[in-house]
Enzyme design. Structure first.
Site: not given
Ligand code: FPP
Length: 238
Positions: A17, A65
């Site tokens: 996250d 998501n």
């Molecule tokens: C949460 O951060 C993250 C995600 C929803 C996606 C996780 C994906 C990756 C790290 C990309 C690469 C993964 C692979 C397996 C290639 P957020 O967007 O919710 O962050 P925030 O809480 O700061 O908004």
């Protein structure tokens, strides 16, 4: 020595996250945060394999998501695509089996083909890399229940379902349960991740945003885990 080794986690799960906030803090689009998060995913997967962690699971995309903007979802899928293509040329692919947890049917045919190919790599398997994609912990338990129910209907078996049967019917099958669950980004919740599998997991919450998570912090989390007194509801044996 044996005692120290036995305290190493066999299965580490990650809730990655903080990509969006990492980007926002720099005045960049959220997708730039995911791109940086992808690099961290790669580095941490490598670090875990170097430390001989048997099973690692990354929460890449939850069933919730889909509520995100289409462009952000497309960017995440593109990243995944790229990492999968890279995977086939990598040395570590030889002894690591990739598994996708979750329902991958809504994804593009191209991505599903890559997923199927990635799941077949690994000749001499000693490690497992799980990528949870369109995954929800409750959905995993529900699919396990339905699997057992269908088997019972087919065979006319009326016996009560056991915990062991549910464990094996989950998407993680025979893999060991989660020992250490690491969540970055400052929130303290499990977000419908490996619910059954994390029943006795030690929970490590970090304020670090996922793109800034490092192998050094991974080591701190593993050291912290090694010092935990895991009683599984019993009493300390000391
Ligand atoms: C949460 O951060 C993250 C995600 C929803 C996606 C996780 C994906 C990756 C790290 C990309 C690469 C993964 C692979 C397996 C290639 P957020 O967007 O919710 O962050 P925030 O809480 O700061 O908004």
């Amino acid at each position: 020595m044996a005692e120290i080794l036995s305290k190493k986690p066999r299965h580490i799960a990650f809730i990655m996250d903080g990509n969006g906030r990492w980007a926002q803090q720099r005045g960049l689009p959220r997708t730039a945060g995911h791109a940086e998060g992808g690099k961290t995913f790669r580095a941490i997967a490598d670090a875990c394999l170097d430390r001989d962690i048997e099973v690692i699971t990354f929460f890449a995309f939850s069933t919730e998501n889909w509520k995100r903007p289409k462009l952000e979802i497309a960017a995440l899928m593109k990243l995944l695509n790229r990492y999968l293509v890279d995977w086939f040329s990598e040395e570590r692919a030889k002894n690591t089996r990739v598994h996708f947890l979750g329902d991958t049917t809504p994804f593009s045919e191209e991505l599903r083909d890559l997923i199927a190919r990635a799941e077949q790599t690994g000749e001499n398997i000693s490690h497992h890399l799980n990528i949870a994609l369109n995954y929800g912990g409750r959905a995993d338990i529900a699919q396990a229940a339905n699997k057992l129910l269908s088997e019972r209907i087919l065979t006319g078996n009326p016996s009560p379902v056991t915990e062991d049967e549910i464990t094996l019917a989950l998407s993680t099958g025979e893999m060991p349960p989660v020992d250490l669950l690491i969540r970055t980004g400052g929130e303290m919740r499990i977000s419908n991740f490996l619910l059954w599998q994390s029943a006795y997991a030690e929970l490590y919450f970090s304020d670090t945003l996922w793109p800034d998570f490092s192998a050094e912090e991974l080591d701190r989390a593993i050291d912290w885990f090694s010092g935990r007194d895991r009683r599984y509801g019993g009493l300390n044996q000391k």
